[in-house]
Scaffold this active site. Structure first.
Site, PDB file in Angstrom:
ATOM      1  N   HIS A   1      -6.481  71.136 119.491  1.00 48.98           N
ATOM      2  CA  HIS A   1      -6.885  71.927 120.663  1.00 48.98           C
ATOM      3  C   HIS A   1      -8.236  71.430 121.176  1.00 48.98           C
ATOM      4  CE1 HIS A   1      -6.943  75.385 123.311  1.00 48.98           C
ATOM      5  NE2 HIS A   1      -8.213  75.555 122.978  1.00 48.98           N
TER       6      HIS A   1
ATOM      7  N   GLY B   1       1.273  61.782 125.351  1.00 52.58           N
ATOM      8  CA  GLY B   1       1.425  61.383 123.958  1.00 52.58           C
ATOM      9  C   GLY B   1       0.376  60.404 123.445  1.00 52.58           C
ATOM     10  N   THR B   2      -0.846  60.490 123.969  1.00 50.26           N
ATOM     11  CA  THR B   2      -1.881  59.589 123.413  1.00 50.26           C
ATOM     12  C   THR B   2      -2.220  59.976 121.968  1.00 50.26           C
ATOM     13  OG1 THR B   2      -3.749  60.870 124.281  1.00 50.26           O
ATOM     14  CG2 THR B   2      -2.879  59.106 125.686  1.00 50.26           C
ATOM     15  N   ASN B   3      -2.144  61.251 121.633  1.00 50.09           N
ATOM     16  CA  ASN B   3      -2.386  61.651 120.236  1.00 50.09           C
ATOM     17  C   ASN B   3      -1.255  61.175 119.329  1.00 50.09           C
ATOM     18  OD1 ASN B   3      -4.920  63.399 119.814  1.00 50.09           O
ATOM     19  ND2 ASN B   3      -4.066  64.149 121.755  1.00 50.09           N
TER      20      ASN B   3
ATOM     21  N   ASN C   1      -1.965  72.034 115.002  1.00 49.84           N
ATOM     22  CA  ASN C   1      -2.129  71.800 116.441  1.00 49.84           C
ATOM     23  C   ASN C   1      -3.500  71.195 116.679  1.00 49.84           C
ATOM     24  OD1 ASN C   1      -1.646  72.136 119.304  1.00 49.84           O
ATOM     25  ND2 ASN C   1      -2.981  73.931 119.251  1.00 49.84           N
TER      26      ASN C   1
ATOM     27  N   LEU D   1       5.785  78.739 120.706  1.00 47.48           N
ATOM     28  CA  LEU D   1       6.890  78.753 119.740  1.00 47.48           C
ATOM     29  C   LEU D   1       7.101  80.189 119.280  1.00 47.48           C
ATOM     30  CD1 LEU D   1       5.732  75.565 117.859  1.00 47.48           C
ATOM     31  CD2 LEU D   1       7.914  75.795 119.073  1.00 47.48           C
TER      32      LEU D   1
END
Ligand code: GRF
Length: 208
Positions: A111, A14-16, A109, A95
Protein backbone atom coordinates in the site's frame (compact mmCIF):
# COMPACT_ATOMS: atom_id res chain seq x y z
CA UNK A 1 14.50 -27.67 0.50
CA UNK A 2 10.88 -27.18 -0.49
CA UNK A 3 9.74 -24.39 -2.75
CA UNK A 4 7.71 -21.50 -1.28
CA UNK A 5 4.84 -21.06 -3.73
CA UNK A 6 3.59 -17.53 -4.35
CA UNK A 7 0.59 -16.28 -6.33
CA UNK A 8 0.23 -12.62 -7.31
CA UNK A 9 -3.09 -10.82 -7.82
CA UNK A 10 -3.08 -7.78 -10.10
CA UNK A 11 -5.41 -5.42 -11.92
CA UNK A 12 -3.05 -3.27 -13.97
CA UNK A 13 0.50 -2.47 -14.97
CA UNK A 14 2.18 -4.98 -12.71
CA UNK A 15 5.49 -3.25 -12.00
CA UNK A 16 5.49 -4.82 -8.52
CA UNK A 17 4.85 -8.21 -10.12
CA UNK A 18 7.84 -7.57 -12.37
CA UNK A 19 10.00 -6.69 -9.36
CA UNK A 20 9.08 -10.02 -7.74
CA UNK A 21 9.68 -11.93 -11.00
CA UNK A 22 13.11 -10.28 -11.31
CA UNK A 23 14.19 -10.53 -7.67
CA UNK A 24 12.49 -13.64 -6.25
CA UNK A 25 11.21 -16.00 -8.90
CA UNK A 26 13.12 -19.17 -9.55
CA UNK A 27 11.20 -22.22 -10.82
CA UNK A 28 11.77 -25.10 -8.41
CA UNK A 29 14.00 -22.80 -6.30
CA UNK A 30 13.43 -21.41 -2.82
CA UNK A 31 10.65 -19.07 -4.04
CA UNK A 32 8.54 -19.62 -7.14
CA UNK A 33 5.76 -17.42 -8.51
CA UNK A 34 3.38 -20.16 -9.54
CA UNK A 35 0.45 -18.08 -10.73
CA UNK A 36 -0.74 -14.58 -11.60
CA UNK A 37 -4.45 -13.74 -11.46
CA UNK A 38 -5.94 -10.53 -12.79
CA UNK A 39 -9.33 -8.93 -12.25
CA UNK A 40 -9.04 -7.35 -15.72
CA UNK A 41 -8.30 -9.16 -19.00
CA UNK A 42 -6.40 -6.16 -20.42
CA UNK A 43 -3.97 -5.86 -17.46
CA UNK A 44 -0.43 -5.37 -18.74
CA UNK A 45 0.83 -7.52 -15.88
CA UNK A 46 -0.63 -10.60 -17.59
CA UNK A 47 1.92 -10.13 -20.38
CA UNK A 48 4.70 -9.95 -17.80
CA UNK A 49 3.54 -13.33 -16.41
CA UNK A 50 3.45 -14.81 -19.88
CA UNK A 51 6.95 -13.51 -20.69
CA UNK A 52 8.23 -15.16 -17.51
CA UNK A 53 6.46 -18.45 -18.31
CA UNK A 54 4.17 -18.16 -15.28
CA UNK A 55 0.63 -19.53 -15.43
CA UNK A 56 -2.05 -16.84 -15.40
CA UNK A 57 -5.82 -16.53 -15.23
CA UNK A 58 -8.44 -13.76 -15.36
CA UNK A 59 -11.30 -13.50 -12.87
CA UNK A 60 -13.45 -10.53 -13.91
CA UNK A 61 -16.32 -9.77 -11.55
CA UNK A 62 -18.68 -9.45 -14.55
CA UNK A 63 -18.12 -13.12 -15.44
CA UNK A 64 -19.55 -14.29 -12.12
CA UNK A 65 -22.94 -14.00 -10.40
CA UNK A 66 -21.45 -11.99 -7.53
CA UNK A 67 -18.24 -11.25 -5.69
CA UNK A 68 -18.61 -14.32 -3.46
CA UNK A 69 -18.80 -16.64 -6.44
CA UNK A 70 -15.84 -14.91 -8.14
CA UNK A 71 -13.77 -15.23 -4.96
CA UNK A 72 -14.71 -18.90 -4.63
CA UNK A 73 -13.48 -19.56 -8.20
CA UNK A 74 -10.31 -17.57 -7.55
CA UNK A 75 -9.74 -19.47 -4.31
CA UNK A 76 -10.21 -22.84 -6.04
CA UNK A 77 -7.62 -21.82 -8.66
CA UNK A 78 -5.15 -20.74 -5.96
CA UNK A 79 -5.70 -23.98 -4.05
CA UNK A 80 -5.07 -25.98 -7.22
CA UNK A 81 -1.68 -24.24 -7.43
CA UNK A 82 -0.99 -25.12 -3.76
CA UNK A 83 0.05 -21.56 -2.92
CA UNK A 84 1.75 -20.70 0.35
CA UNK A 85 1.25 -16.95 -0.04
CA UNK A 86 -1.08 -14.67 -2.00
CA UNK A 87 0.40 -11.25 -2.80
CA UNK A 88 -1.93 -8.40 -3.74
CA UNK A 89 0.14 -6.13 -5.99
CA UNK A 90 -2.14 -3.46 -7.37
CA UNK A 91 -5.24 -5.66 -7.09
CA UNK A 92 -7.92 -2.97 -7.17
CA UNK A 93 -10.86 -4.92 -5.79
CA UNK A 94 -12.17 -5.84 -2.37
CA UNK A 95 -12.02 -9.51 -1.44
CA UNK A 96 -14.88 -11.12 0.46
CA UNK A 97 -14.51 -12.19 4.11
CA UNK A 98 -14.97 -15.77 2.88
CA UNK A 99 -11.86 -15.51 0.70
CA UNK A 100 -9.83 -13.79 3.42
CA UNK A 101 -10.82 -16.49 5.92
CA UNK A 102 -9.94 -19.24 3.46
CA UNK A 103 -6.40 -17.84 3.09
CA UNK A 104 -6.12 -16.40 6.62
CA UNK A 105 -2.59 -15.24 7.45
CA UNK A 106 -1.45 -16.02 3.90
CA UNK A 107 -2.36 -12.79 2.07
CA UNK A 108 -0.18 -9.66 1.94
CA UNK A 109 -0.73 -6.31 0.23
CA UNK A 110 1.51 -3.42 -0.74
CA UNK A 111 0.00 0.00 0.00
CA UNK A 112 1.40 3.41 -0.96
CA UNK A 113 1.26 5.13 2.43
CA UNK A 114 2.58 4.79 5.94
CA UNK A 115 -0.42 2.97 7.36
CA UNK A 116 -2.54 3.59 9.37
CA UNK A 117 -2.38 6.95 7.55
CA UNK A 118 -4.29 7.11 4.25
CA UNK A 119 -5.85 3.64 3.96
CA UNK A 120 -8.00 2.89 0.93
CA UNK A 121 -8.10 4.38 -2.55
CA UNK A 122 -6.17 7.43 -3.84
CA UNK A 123 -3.68 7.28 -0.98
CA UNK A 124 -0.99 9.22 -2.84
CA UNK A 125 -3.38 11.94 -4.01
CA UNK A 126 -4.84 12.33 -0.53
CA UNK A 127 -1.38 12.53 1.05
CA UNK A 128 -0.40 15.20 -1.47
CA UNK A 129 -3.62 17.14 -0.79
CA UNK A 130 -2.85 16.99 2.94
CA UNK A 131 0.57 18.51 2.27
CA UNK A 132 2.45 15.75 4.09
CA UNK A 133 6.24 16.10 4.19
CA UNK A 134 6.92 12.41 4.82
CA UNK A 135 5.11 9.51 3.24
CA UNK A 136 6.01 5.94 2.36
CA UNK A 137 5.07 2.37 1.64
CA UNK A 138 3.62 -0.41 3.79
CA UNK A 139 3.55 -4.17 3.23
CA UNK A 140 0.91 -5.69 5.49
CA UNK A 141 -1.11 -8.83 6.01
CA UNK A 142 -4.69 -8.59 4.76
CA UNK A 143 -7.57 -8.95 7.19
CA UNK A 144 -11.23 -8.08 6.75
CA UNK A 145 -10.70 -4.33 7.16
CA UNK A 146 -9.44 -1.87 4.55
CA UNK A 147 -5.63 -1.86 4.86
CA UNK A 148 -5.82 -2.71 8.57
CA UNK A 149 -3.88 -5.98 8.88
CA UNK A 150 -0.58 -6.48 10.71
CA UNK A 151 2.30 -4.46 9.26
CA UNK A 152 5.29 -6.48 8.00
CA UNK A 153 7.57 -3.73 6.66
CA UNK A 154 7.39 0.02 6.17
CA UNK A 155 9.73 2.52 4.56
CA UNK A 156 9.36 6.29 4.69
CA UNK A 157 10.39 8.83 2.10
CA UNK A 158 10.72 12.60 2.40
CA UNK A 159 8.68 14.70 0.01
CA UNK A 160 9.44 18.13 -1.33
CA UNK A 161 6.36 20.34 -1.08
CA UNK A 162 4.66 20.95 -3.43
CA UNK A 163 5.41 17.75 -5.33
CA UNK A 164 3.82 16.61 -8.58
CA UNK A 165 1.71 13.45 -8.25
CA UNK A 166 3.63 11.70 -11.07
CA UNK A 167 6.91 12.39 -9.29
CA UNK A 168 5.57 11.03 -5.97
CA UNK A 169 4.25 7.93 -7.74
CA UNK A 170 7.67 7.30 -9.29
CA UNK A 171 9.41 7.56 -5.96
CA UNK A 172 6.79 5.39 -4.20
CA UNK A 173 7.17 2.73 -6.87
CA UNK A 174 10.94 2.74 -6.38
CA UNK A 175 10.42 1.96 -2.68
CA UNK A 176 7.72 -0.64 -3.37
CA UNK A 177 9.94 -2.55 -5.76
CA UNK A 178 12.48 -3.07 -2.96
CA UNK A 179 10.14 -3.45 0.00
CA UNK A 180 7.63 -5.98 -1.36
CA UNK A 181 10.21 -8.56 -2.53
CA UNK A 182 12.03 -8.16 0.78
CA UNK A 183 8.82 -8.79 2.75
CA UNK A 184 7.99 -11.89 0.70
CA UNK A 185 11.51 -13.21 1.19
CA UNK A 186 11.23 -12.74 4.98
CA UNK A 187 7.85 -14.50 5.10
CA UNK A 188 9.16 -17.37 2.94
CA UNK A 189 12.12 -17.76 5.29
CA UNK A 190 9.79 -18.05 8.30
CA UNK A 191 11.14 -14.80 9.74
CA UNK A 192 7.71 -13.20 10.29
CA UNK A 193 5.58 -14.51 13.15
CA UNK A 194 2.64 -13.35 15.28
CA UNK A 195 3.51 -11.12 18.25
CA UNK A 196 2.23 -13.04 21.29
CA UNK A 197 1.86 -9.72 23.16
CA UNK A 198 -0.05 -7.84 20.46
CA UNK A 199 -2.69 -9.57 18.32
CA UNK A 200 -2.56 -6.70 15.79
CA UNK A 201 1.18 -7.02 15.12
CA UNK A 202 3.82 -9.39 13.84
CA UNK A 203 7.48 -9.78 14.83
CA UNK A 204 9.96 -9.55 11.97
CA UNK A 205 13.46 -11.03 12.22
CA UNK A 206 15.15 -8.76 9.70
CA UNK A 207 18.75 -9.43 10.82
CA UNK A 208 21.39 -11.26 8.82
C1 GRF B 1 1.11 0.23 -6.36
O1 GRF B 1 1.45 1.58 -6.19
C2 GRF B 1 0.54 -0.33 -5.06
O2 GRF B 1 0.98 0.34 -3.93
C3 GRF B 1 -0.94 -0.12 -5.22
O3 GRF B 1 -1.18 -0.29 -6.59
C4 GRF B 1 -0.03 0.05 -7.34
C5 GRF B 1 0.23 -1.07 -8.31
O4 GRF B 1 1.24 -0.76 -9.23
N1 GRF B 1 -1.64 -1.03 -4.35
P1 GRF B 1 1.78 -1.87 -10.23
O5 GRF B 1 0.58 -2.44 -10.98
O6 GRF B 1 2.52 -2.89 -9.43
O7 GRF B 1 2.68 -1.13 -11.18
Amino acid sequence: MSTFRVAVLISGTGTNLQAMLDQLHSPGGPIEIVGVASSRPEALGLRRAEAAGVESAVFPLAAHADRGERDAALGDWLDSLEVDLVVLAGFMELLTPGFIGRFAGRIVNVHPSLLPAFPGLRAIERAAEAGVKVMGVTVHFVDEGVDTGAIVLQEALDLPYPARIAEIEDRVHGVEHRLLPRAVRLIAAGRVRPDPDNPRAVLVDDGD
